[in-house]
Design an enzyme around this catalytic site. Structure first.
Site, PDB file in Angstrom:
ATOM      1  N   ARG A 163       0.854  -1.182   0.000  1.00 43.01           N
ATOM      2  CA  ARG A 163       0.000   0.000   0.000  1.00 43.01           C
ATOM      3  C   ARG A 163       0.889   1.229   0.000  1.00 43.01           C
ATOM      4  O   ARG A 163       1.892   1.285   0.734  1.00 43.01           O
ATOM      5  CB  ARG A 163      -0.901   0.039   1.247  1.00 43.01           C
ATOM      6  CG  ARG A 163      -2.120  -0.880   1.157  1.00 43.01           C
ATOM      7  CD  ARG A 163      -3.076  -0.430   0.046  1.00 43.01           C
ATOM      8  NE  ARG A 163      -4.211  -1.302  -0.119  1.00 43.01           N
ATOM      9  CZ  ARG A 163      -4.249  -2.323  -0.986  1.00 43.01           C
ATOM     10  NH1 ARG A 163      -3.214  -2.596  -1.749  1.00 43.01           N
ATOM     11  NH2 ARG A 163      -5.345  -3.041  -1.104  1.00 43.01           N
TER      12      ARG A 163
ATOM     13  N   GLU B 264      -4.547   7.381  -5.060  1.00 39.94           N
ATOM     14  CA  GLU B 264      -4.609   6.696  -6.350  1.00 39.94           C
ATOM     15  C   GLU B 264      -5.808   7.187  -7.152  1.00 39.94           C
ATOM     16  O   GLU B 264      -6.908   7.256  -6.602  1.00 39.94           O
ATOM     17  CB  GLU B 264      -4.706   5.180  -6.137  1.00 39.94           C
ATOM     18  CG  GLU B 264      -3.428   4.624  -5.538  1.00 39.94           C
ATOM     19  CD  GLU B 264      -3.413   3.108  -5.381  1.00 39.94           C
ATOM     20  OE1 GLU B 264      -4.422   2.455  -5.717  1.00 39.94           O
ATOM     21  OE2 GLU B 264      -2.401   2.574  -4.929  1.00 39.94           O
TER      22      GLU B 264
ATOM     23  N   HIS C 150      -1.231   0.162  -9.852  1.00 36.47           N
ATOM     24  CA  HIS C 150      -1.880  -0.803  -8.948  1.00 36.47           C
ATOM     25  C   HIS C 150      -2.323  -2.065  -9.714  1.00 36.47           C
ATOM     26  O   HIS C 150      -3.507  -2.404  -9.767  1.00 36.47           O
ATOM     27  CB  HIS C 150      -3.079  -0.163  -8.235  1.00 36.47           C
ATOM     28  CG  HIS C 150      -3.454  -0.863  -6.952  1.00 36.47           C
ATOM     29  ND1 HIS C 150      -3.949  -0.221  -5.861  1.00 36.47           N
ATOM     30  CD2 HIS C 150      -3.398  -2.175  -6.603  1.00 36.47           C
ATOM     31  CE1 HIS C 150      -4.194  -1.089  -4.893  1.00 36.47           C
ATOM     32  NE2 HIS C 150      -3.872  -2.300  -5.327  1.00 36.47           N
TER      33      HIS C 150
HETATM   34  N1  LIG Z   1      -0.801  -4.331  -5.255  1.00 30.64           N
HETATM   35  C1  LIG Z   1      -1.804  -5.176  -5.261  1.00 30.64           C
HETATM   36  O1  LIG Z   1      -2.579  -5.234  -6.213  1.00 30.64           O
HETATM   37  C2  LIG Z   1      -2.007  -6.076  -4.105  1.00 30.64           C
HETATM   38  C3  LIG Z   1      -1.655  -5.667  -2.864  1.00 30.64           C
HETATM   39  N2  LIG Z   1      -1.841  -6.490  -1.802  1.00 30.64           N
HETATM   40  C4  LIG Z   1      -1.447  -5.992  -0.498  1.00 30.64           C
HETATM   41  O2  LIG Z   1      -0.381  -6.761  -0.009  1.00 30.64           O
HETATM   42  C5  LIG Z   1      -0.408  -6.769   1.408  1.00 30.64           C
HETATM   43  C6  LIG Z   1      -0.200  -8.177   1.913  1.00 30.64           C
HETATM   44  O3  LIG Z   1      -1.217  -9.033   1.486  1.00 30.64           O
HETATM   45  P1  LIG Z   1      -1.285 -10.540   2.036  1.00 30.64           P
HETATM   46  O4  LIG Z   1       0.068 -11.111   2.054  1.00 30.64           O
HETATM   47  O5  LIG Z   1      -2.342 -11.229   1.300  1.00 30.64           O
HETATM   48  O6  LIG Z   1      -1.770 -10.268   3.524  1.00 30.64           O
HETATM   49  P2  LIG Z   1      -1.423 -11.140   4.801  1.00 30.64           P
HETATM   50  O7  LIG Z   1      -2.361 -10.692   5.850  1.00 30.64           O
HETATM   51  O8  LIG Z   1      -1.378 -12.576   4.456  1.00 30.64           O
HETATM   52  O9  LIG Z   1       0.045 -10.680   5.196  1.00 30.64           O
HETATM   53  C7  LIG Z   1       0.349  -9.449   5.781  1.00 30.64           C
HETATM   54  C8  LIG Z   1       1.467  -9.695   6.778  1.00 30.64           C
HETATM   55  O10 LIG Z   1       1.922  -8.439   7.250  1.00 30.64           O
HETATM   56  C9  LIG Z   1       2.283  -8.630   8.591  1.00 30.64           C
HETATM   57  N3  LIG Z   1       2.371  -7.374   9.308  1.00 30.64           N
HETATM   58  C10 LIG Z   1       1.411  -6.685   9.963  1.00 30.64           C
HETATM   59  N4  LIG Z   1       1.945  -5.595  10.535  1.00 30.64           N
HETATM   60  C11 LIG Z   1       3.262  -5.594  10.240  1.00 30.64           C
HETATM   61  C12 LIG Z   1       4.339  -4.730  10.561  1.00 30.64           C
HETATM   62  N5  LIG Z   1       4.161  -3.638  11.318  1.00 30.64           N
HETATM   63  N6  LIG Z   1       5.572  -5.035  10.095  1.00 30.64           N
HETATM   64  C13 LIG Z   1       5.754  -6.137   9.336  1.00 30.64           C
HETATM   65  N7  LIG Z   1       4.776  -6.999   9.021  1.00 30.64           N
HETATM   66  C14 LIG Z   1       3.552  -6.729   9.459  1.00 30.64           C
HETATM   67  C15 LIG Z   1       1.207  -9.545   9.131  1.00 30.64           C
HETATM   68  O11 LIG Z   1       1.652 -10.212  10.295  1.00 30.64           O
HETATM   69  C16 LIG Z   1       1.024 -10.498   7.979  1.00 30.64           C
HETATM   70  O12 LIG Z   1       1.823 -11.656   8.136  1.00 30.64           O
HETATM   71  C17 LIG Z   1      -1.758  -6.142   1.784  1.00 30.64           C
HETATM   72  O13 LIG Z   1      -1.556  -4.800   2.124  1.00 30.64           O
HETATM   73  C18 LIG Z   1      -2.546  -6.190   0.539  1.00 30.64           C
HETATM   74  O14 LIG Z   1      -3.500  -5.193   0.496  1.00 30.64           O
HETATM   75  C19 LIG Z   1      -2.346  -7.744  -1.929  1.00 30.64           C
HETATM   76  C20 LIG Z   1      -2.725  -8.196  -3.160  1.00 30.64           C
HETATM   77  C21 LIG Z   1      -2.617  -7.380  -4.353  1.00 30.64           C
HETATM   78  O1  LIG Z   2      -6.097  -7.209  -3.019  1.00 25.79           O
HETATM   79  C1  LIG Z   2      -5.508  -6.152  -2.780  1.00 25.79           C
HETATM   80  O2  LIG Z   2      -5.180  -5.782  -1.650  1.00 25.79           O
HETATM   81  C2  LIG Z   2      -5.189  -5.251  -3.867  1.00 25.79           C
HETATM   82  O3  LIG Z   2      -4.535  -4.278  -3.649  1.00 25.79           O
HETATM   83  C3  LIG Z   2      -5.781  -5.486  -5.187  1.00 25.79           C
HETATM   84  O4  LIG Z   2      -6.482  -4.337  -5.514  1.00 25.79           O
HETATM   85  P1  LIG Z   2      -7.505  -4.312  -6.724  1.00 25.79           P
HETATM   86  O5  LIG Z   2      -8.578  -5.296  -6.390  1.00 25.79           O
HETATM   87  O6  LIG Z   2      -6.754  -4.724  -7.942  1.00 25.79           O
HETATM   88  O7  LIG Z   2      -8.008  -2.919  -6.786  1.00 25.79           O
END
Ligand SMILES: NC(=O)C1=CN([C@@H]2O[C@H](COP(=O)(O)OP(=O)(O)OC[C@H]3O[C@@H](n4cnc5c(N)ncnc54)[C@H](O)[C@@H]3O)[C@@H](O)[C@H]2O)C=CC1
Ligand SMILES: O=C(O)C(=O)COP(=O)(O)O
Length: 590
Positions: A277, A306, A325
């Site tokens: 993010r 964004e 994104h």
């Molecule tokens: N750019 C995109 O399109 C996408 C972005 N994301 C983002 O990626 C991130 C991670 O997604 P997931 O792995 O599925 O979530 P997840 O919940 O499986 O993993 C997040 C991890 O971050 C850790 N965490 C929480 N606070 C923390 C801190 N202060 N320092 C270090 N680690 C910390 C948690 O313990 C957890 O293990 C989310 O913010 C999600 O929104 C996810 C999918 C697509």
């Molecule tokens: O799953 C997430 O956290 C994402 O950031 C994906 O975002 P989007 O559904 O592609 O707008």
């Protein structure tokens, strides 16, 4: 074991017209108290309306259309969203829709579920959702690989200047020496946030020959060990990393966690990838770190705002690679999240279980199934107890006692407590209460509910033997509900053959099934009372479903509990109250 949460089922009365796309929505009738935690078979099920505010995969739309009017209105302004939302039972969003408190308030209680077709729910005001009892579900798994692949794509593109070299060639140049890159093999990658995406990135980076360390205060050391990843502190990660890849959620703790101070702790020339993010980085501080050379390059898929403004310094920076994104944007991931979220939303609308609820306690599906009749009992005991209160002081202190022969950790009472709260509050207010908001509403109203477990000598085949609800410091309109020498309204119930029964009122044992409604009367115990009461009700065509008399000792006082199918008029109650030997009478609606 699938952990699940559930929300109120739908009682939409008037689904008049199907709107599969475009703007036309259907006004449905909903009243406060029309929704409950457990759907019942006799509920009138109209078609709910689901607003999809951002592009969702076809398979998900198809699933939704089977049960709902689906309105795919993409690119709504915030004002348009707010004006539409009171016509919607569910809203499905991606990261581009801001589901603010205003949106929840404008829904006037109709919005029951917000589905986030993806992981991050930082664009949804969870507190506001919880306050109004709106369930929020996400699709946490289907885009994990897509996001991890995008992270790796950005990392390697960064190392080899792919984006800049491509742009330069398209501009007619051939700059081989300008775009000499760095190798990733043997370099240290710090994965910040070792969750689903972070660990997939780690696994892939190891395949590229990188040394992977990770920082995540909540990660399991075992999982890290299994992947050959070393867990380290935040500062150590910064000090050792040649590359940093961000994969933590945006929360108040991670907001701008990468700032001037943290960049100072980094190795000079570090390269940073952010597919998490935008808000986890202080963007101005990153510009400064890039300009000073602390950060050699950055690859950013996400931004604080964004889309970012055209003149955004990071977007324009020559050492920064950007994508709009796109982390979750693969065909496969989008079909996956669409199906995952459609199934969760359809289930939640039907009052079923949501395995991916983010603002409700996760209760295992099998626990919910087993507790179902006790959930009804809990609700009805709460409802009866509050109707026995007289005066305006209101209920503040409640104690619930569960008698069970199960081990303490084998009885999840959160659902029962939520339903007692619902039963206590709904009859005397316009609040709608479910598992999502029960604790919040109780707290708001200053209602303290304490719970106690008591062993019972029953069988462990059943989760509970009986439940007792005690309301402290209240007066009762039915004095017999307060046991002698105490000042608490006390009711007890149990489940018999899957049907909830009221088994105790004050110190009087009764046994009346909690179906229909109930008349309680206290009389002097003497022959002929049942006949007299029965004939008054019979004359008025009020059907009795159950009758039970409990007495402390013969010819003393007795409490008669009468289950009735219809509500008696005031005159009938007066007639009953006029029968000699009847000392007090109360009608309680279930
Ligand atoms: N750019 C995109 O399109 C996408 C972005 N994301 C983002 O990626 C991130 C991670 O997604 P997931 O792995 O599925 O979530 P997840 O919940 O499986 O993993 C997040 C991890 O971050 C850790 N965490 C929480 N606070 C923390 C801190 N202060 N320092 C270090 N680690 C910390 C948690 O313990 C957890 O293990 C989310 O913010 C999600 O929104 C996810 C999918 C697509
Ligand atoms: O799953 C997430 O956290 C994402 O950031 C994906 O975002 P989007 O559904 O592609 O707008």
């Amino acid at each position: 074991m699938a952990a699940t949460a559930m929300v109120g089922s739908l009682h939409s009365a008037a689904a008049m017209q199907c709107s599969s796309s475009g703007d036309m929505l259907v006004q449905q009738q909903h009243g406060v108290g029309q929704r409950c935690l457990v759907p019942t078979s006799n509920e009138v099920m109209g078609k709910p309306t689901v607003l999809v505010s951002e592009k969702l995969g076809d398979a998900g739309i198809e699933l939704l259309r089977k049960v709902a009017n689906v309105d795919c209105s993409y690119n709504l302004t915030q004002e348009e969203l707010i004006s539409k939302i009171s016509l919607c039972d569910a809203l499905i969003v991606r990261s581009g829709t801001k589901v603010t408190r205003e949106v929840f308030e404008a829904s006037n209680g109709r919005l029951k579920v917000v589905g986030r077709a993806g992981v991050g729910i930082d664009n949804v005001d969870l507190q506001a959702a919880t306050e109004v009892g709106c369930l929020v579900v996400n699709a946490p798994t289907a885009n994990t690989v897509a996001a991890a692949e995008h992270g790796i794509a950005l990392l390697t593109a960064l190392a080899r200047n792919v984006a800049q070299a491509s742009a330069s060639m398209k501009a007619g140049k051939w700059q081989r020496s300008k775009y000499v890159g760095v190798s990733v093999v043997d370099k240290t990658l710090a994965v910040m946030g070792f969750g689903k995406v972070g660990s997939e990135v780690g696994r892939r980076a190891k395949g590229l020959g990188m040394h992977v360390i990770a920082h995540d205060p909540y990660a399991s050391a075992e999982r890290a060990r299994a992947l050959g990843v070393e867990l380290v502190s935040f500062d150590e990660a910064l000090a050792r990393a040649d590359f940093i890849s961000l994969h933590m959620p945006l929360t108040p703790t991670t907001d701008k966690i990468f700032n001037d101070e943290s960049f100072k702790k980094c190795k000079k020339g570090v390269r940073i990838v952010n597919v998490a993010r935008g808000g986890v980085i202080d963007e101005d501080a990153l510009v400064r770190a890039l300009d000073s050379g602390i950060v050699a390059q950055a690859a950013l898929d996400v931004f604080t705002v964004e889309p970012p403004k055209e003149d955004n310094k990071l977007v324009q920076h020559e050492n920064v690679v950007v994508t709009p994104h796109l982390g979750a944007s693969t065909k496969e991931a989008q079909e996956g999240v669409a199906v995952e979220i459609a199934e969760a939303v359809v289930g939640a609308l039907a009052g079923e279980l949501a395995a991916t609820a983010v603002n409700a306690p996760m209760v295992p599906a099998e626990t919910i199934a087993e507790l179902a009749p006790y959930v009804t009992l809990a609700d009805k005991l709460g409802r009866l107890a509050v109707q026995l209160v007289s005066g305006v002081a209101g209920v503040k202190d409640v104690k619930v006692t569960y008698w069970s022969s199960r081990a303490d950790d084998d009885l999840d009472t959160r659902l029962l407590r939520a339903m007692i709260t619902k039963g206590l509050i709904e009859p005397v207010s316009s609040a709608f209460i479910n598992l999502v908001n029960a604790d919040y509403v109780a707290k708001q109203r200053g209602l303290r509910i304490s719970e106690e477990r008591q062993p019972s000598d029953g069988t462990i085949e059943y989760p509970l033997d009986r439940i007792q609800v005690k309301l402290y410091h209240v007066a009762s309109k039915f004095a017999s509900a307060i046991p002698d020498h105490t000042s608490e309204i006390t009711l007890e119930g149990k489940v018999k053959d899957s049907v909830p029964h009221l088994t105790k009122v004050g110190s009087f044992s009764v046994d009346v099934s909690l179906e229909g409604s109930i008349i309680l009367c206290r009389q002097v115990d003497q022959p002929g009372m049942i006949g007299k009461v029965g004939s008054v009700l019979g004359e008025e065509d009020i059907n009795i479903s159950f009758m039970s008399v409990g007495r402390t000792s013969p010819r003393q006082h007795a409490v008669m509990a009468i289950g009735v199918d219809n509500e008696p008029s005031k005159t009938v109650l007066q007639k009953l109250g006029g029968i000699p030997a009847i000392e007090e009478i109360v009608f309680l609606k279930l």
